[in-house]
Write an enzyme that holds these catalytic residues in place. Structure first.
Site, PDB file in Angstrom:
ATOM      1  N   LYS A  84       0.858  -1.183   0.000  1.00 57.22           N
ATOM      2  CA  LYS A  84       0.000   0.000   0.000  1.00 57.22           C
ATOM      3  C   LYS A  84       0.890   1.228   0.000  1.00 57.22           C
ATOM      4  O   LYS A  84       1.776   1.359   0.859  1.00 57.22           O
ATOM      5  CB  LYS A  84      -0.862   0.036   1.256  1.00 57.22           C
ATOM      6  CG  LYS A  84      -2.132  -0.751   1.145  1.00 57.22           C
ATOM      7  CD  LYS A  84      -2.814  -0.799   2.482  1.00 57.22           C
ATOM      8  CE  LYS A  84      -4.037   0.049   2.542  1.00 57.22           C
ATOM      9  NZ  LYS A  84      -4.729  -0.110   3.853  1.00 57.22           N
TER      10      LYS A  84
HETATM   11  C1  E4P Z   1      -8.090   0.009   4.032  1.00 56.90           C
HETATM   12  O1  E4P Z   1      -7.315  -0.235   3.155  1.00 56.90           O
HETATM   13  C2  E4P Z   1      -8.052   1.270   4.806  1.00 56.90           C
HETATM   14  O2  E4P Z   1      -6.824   1.453   5.412  1.00 56.90           O
HETATM   15  C3  E4P Z   1      -9.173   1.317   5.811  1.00 56.90           C
HETATM   16  O3  E4P Z   1     -10.371   0.874   5.183  1.00 56.90           O
HETATM   17  C4  E4P Z   1      -9.345   2.681   6.430  1.00 56.90           C
HETATM   18  O4  E4P Z   1     -10.526   2.702   7.200  1.00 56.90           O
HETATM   19  P1  E4P Z   1     -10.843   3.890   8.237  1.00 56.90           P
HETATM   20  O5  E4P Z   1     -11.048   5.148   7.464  1.00 56.90           O
HETATM   21  O6  E4P Z   1     -12.099   3.445   8.926  1.00 56.90           O
HETATM   22  O7  E4P Z   1      -9.662   3.984   9.162  1.00 56.90           O
END
Ligand code: E4P
Length: 220
Positions: A84
């Site tokens: 990521k």
């Molecule tokens: C997934 O890849 C993200 O990091 C995650 O869905 C973020 O979610 P949040 O905005 O609830 O922290």
């Protein structure tokens, strides 16, 4: 459409995997921080033993050169690792370089259609529009998912739209209807999706009638 689980908890991954509907896992530093100091690598390897699909692992470097080095290291942990990388100028350069090397990238923290377009052009395998965080500041997060899907489909770009930051079951329905290729969901949302009070009432009624009909022994 596929469902990924948004967690770094191995217990939650094991529980959810039994349902047979989870195709991958997404993690981030915030989710890892809840795991009591477990090493990121160890946790990813544990998840890989349970889920045979992409596991997104987040880079935390801030320059393109450092991001590429970190991405190489993370990708070496397991063939299912997807790195990521947050989208900014350094991130975009790193996405392009990693993609050219064959490292699969999930572009994270996407908040605009242009960020999604740039990441797709740079070769990212996944685009993660953050729905809940846009909703939090009074924007329509799901509209961004629709725009990302329209961009990749109109122009035949190979990136897959991974709806992220989903907070409740309605988000998942809306992401599915918006054409998201994947939705990543917290474990709590998965369990909420399974439940419906009328299903519970219906099961109880069928069981009661099955006892009356002699299909199963009566409770007393
Ligand atoms: C997934 O890849 C993200 O990091 C995650 O869905 C973020 O979610 P949040 O905005 O609830 O922290």
């Amino acid at each position: 459409m596929q469902l990924f689980l948004d967690t770094a908890s191995i217990d939650e991954v094991r529980k959810a995997a039994r349902l047979g509907v989870i195709s991958g896992v997404t993690t981030n530093p915030t989710l890892l921080a809840k795991e009591g100091g477990v090493s990121y690598r160890q946790r990813v390897l544990e998840i890989a033993e349970v889920i045979d699909g992409p596991i997104s692992v987040e880079c935390v470097s801030r320059t393109a050169d450092e991001l590429v080095c970190e991405a190489r290291e993370l990708a070496s942990w397991h063939p299912n690792v997807v790195v990521k990388i947050p989208i900014d100028d350094q991130g975009l350069e790193a996405i392009a370089r990693c993609s050219r090397e064959g490292i699969r990238v999930n572009t994270t923290l996407i908040f605009s259609p242009n960020q999604a377009l740039l990441a797709a052009l740079a070769g990212a395998a996944y685009l993660s529009p953050f729905v809940g965080r846009l909703d939090d500041v009074g924007h329509d997060g799901m509209e961004l998912v629709r725009q990302c899907v329209a961009i990749v489909e109109t122009h035949g770009l190979p990136a897959r739209v991974l709806a992220a930051s989903l907070r409740h079951p309605l988000h998942v329905t809306q992401a599915a209807l918006a054409g998201a290729h994947i939705a990543t969901i917290p474990p709590s949302v998965l369990w909420q999706m399974v439940k419906h009070p009328l299903t519970d009432v219906g099961i109880e009624r069928f069981l009661a009638d099955a006892r009356v009909a002699g299909l199963i022994p009566s409770a007393d």
